[in-house]
Write an enzyme that holds these catalytic residues in place. Structure first.
Site, short mmCIF file in Angstrom:
data_model
loop_
_atom_site.label_atom_id
_atom_site.label_comp_id
_atom_site.label_asym_id
_atom_site.label_seq_id
_atom_site.Cartn_x
_atom_site.Cartn_y
_atom_site.Cartn_z
N ILE A 119 0.91 -1.15 0.00
CA ILE A 119 0.00 0.00 0.00
C ILE A 119 0.95 1.20 0.00
O ILE A 119 1.55 1.52 1.03
CB ILE A 119 -0.94 0.01 1.22
CG1 ILE A 119 -1.86 -1.22 1.21
CG2 ILE A 119 -1.77 1.29 1.23
CD1 ILE A 119 -2.78 -1.33 2.41
N PRO A 120 1.15 1.83 -1.16
CA PRO A 120 2.30 2.73 -1.36
C PRO A 120 2.16 4.13 -0.76
O PRO A 120 2.13 5.14 -1.47
CB PRO A 120 2.39 2.78 -2.88
CG PRO A 120 0.99 2.61 -3.35
CD PRO A 120 0.36 1.65 -2.37
N CYS A 121 2.14 4.22 0.56
CA CYS A 121 2.06 5.52 1.22
C CYS A 121 3.31 6.36 0.97
O CYS A 121 3.27 7.58 1.10
CB CYS A 121 1.80 5.34 2.71
SG CYS A 121 3.00 4.31 3.56
N HIS A 122 4.40 5.72 0.56
CA HIS A 122 5.63 6.45 0.27
C HIS A 122 5.49 7.35 -0.96
O HIS A 122 6.29 8.24 -1.17
CB HIS A 122 6.82 5.48 0.08
CG HIS A 122 6.64 4.52 -1.04
ND1 HIS A 122 5.91 3.35 -0.90
CD2 HIS A 122 7.08 4.54 -2.32
CE1 HIS A 122 5.92 2.70 -2.05
NE2 HIS A 122 6.61 3.41 -2.93
#
Length: 157
Positions: A119-122
């Site tokens: 889950i690409p919160c970056h």
């Protein structure tokens, strides 16, 4: 709940999940040993993460079961729509959620994302292009964004 610790190019990553799906992927600093035998429930996640770090995968196809409020779940689903190699801002994400006034709540939910990388919160940065907080540390966020960048950056020095 099954657990595995894997070594990545940016440190140890702890994975937790069941046959139903991956619940957590978090960076750890405590020096625990790398898991020698990966539990069946986590084998596909480990395989796909290794492919990601080898630049052989740009999206994940895993069942995810993160625990959170309805709003957090909505934010995490929105994060999954950010394409590999792209970024968005917290304000743009709040607008995508339907209300620019939820920017702080969206940022808070982003920070509570229990499944790093997948889950690409970056991929969420400040509106001015600055790197903003990342639970795994800004050095990892910077590395992940460079890793996903379609343009190879050379060093001048």
């Amino acid at each position: 709940m099954e657990t595995a610790i894997i070594l990545t190019p940016i440190g140890l990553l702890s994975l937790e999940g069941t046959r139903e799906g991956l619940c957590a992927a978090t960076f750890i600093e405590d020096g625990r040993a790398v898991t020698k035998v990966i539990p069946n429930a986590l084998q596909e996640a480990v395989k796909q993460l290794k492919e990601y770090f080898a630049k052989e995968r740009s999206s994940f196809d895993l069942s995810l079961t993160p625990k959170g409020t309805d709003f957090q779940q909505k934010v995490w689903m929105e994060l999954c729509t950010i394409p590999h190699g792209k970024t968005t801002s917290y304000l743009a994400m709040a607008k995508q959620l339907g209300d620019p006034k939820v920017i702080r709540a969206a940022a808070s939910a982003n920070g509570k994302n229990p499944i790093s990388i997948i889950i690409p919160c970056h991929r969420v940065i400040g509106s001015d292009g600055s790197l903003t907080g990342y639970a795994g540390g800004l050095h990892r966020k910077k590395w992940l964004l460079a890793h996903e960048s379609p343009v190879a950056q050379g060093s001048l020095f």
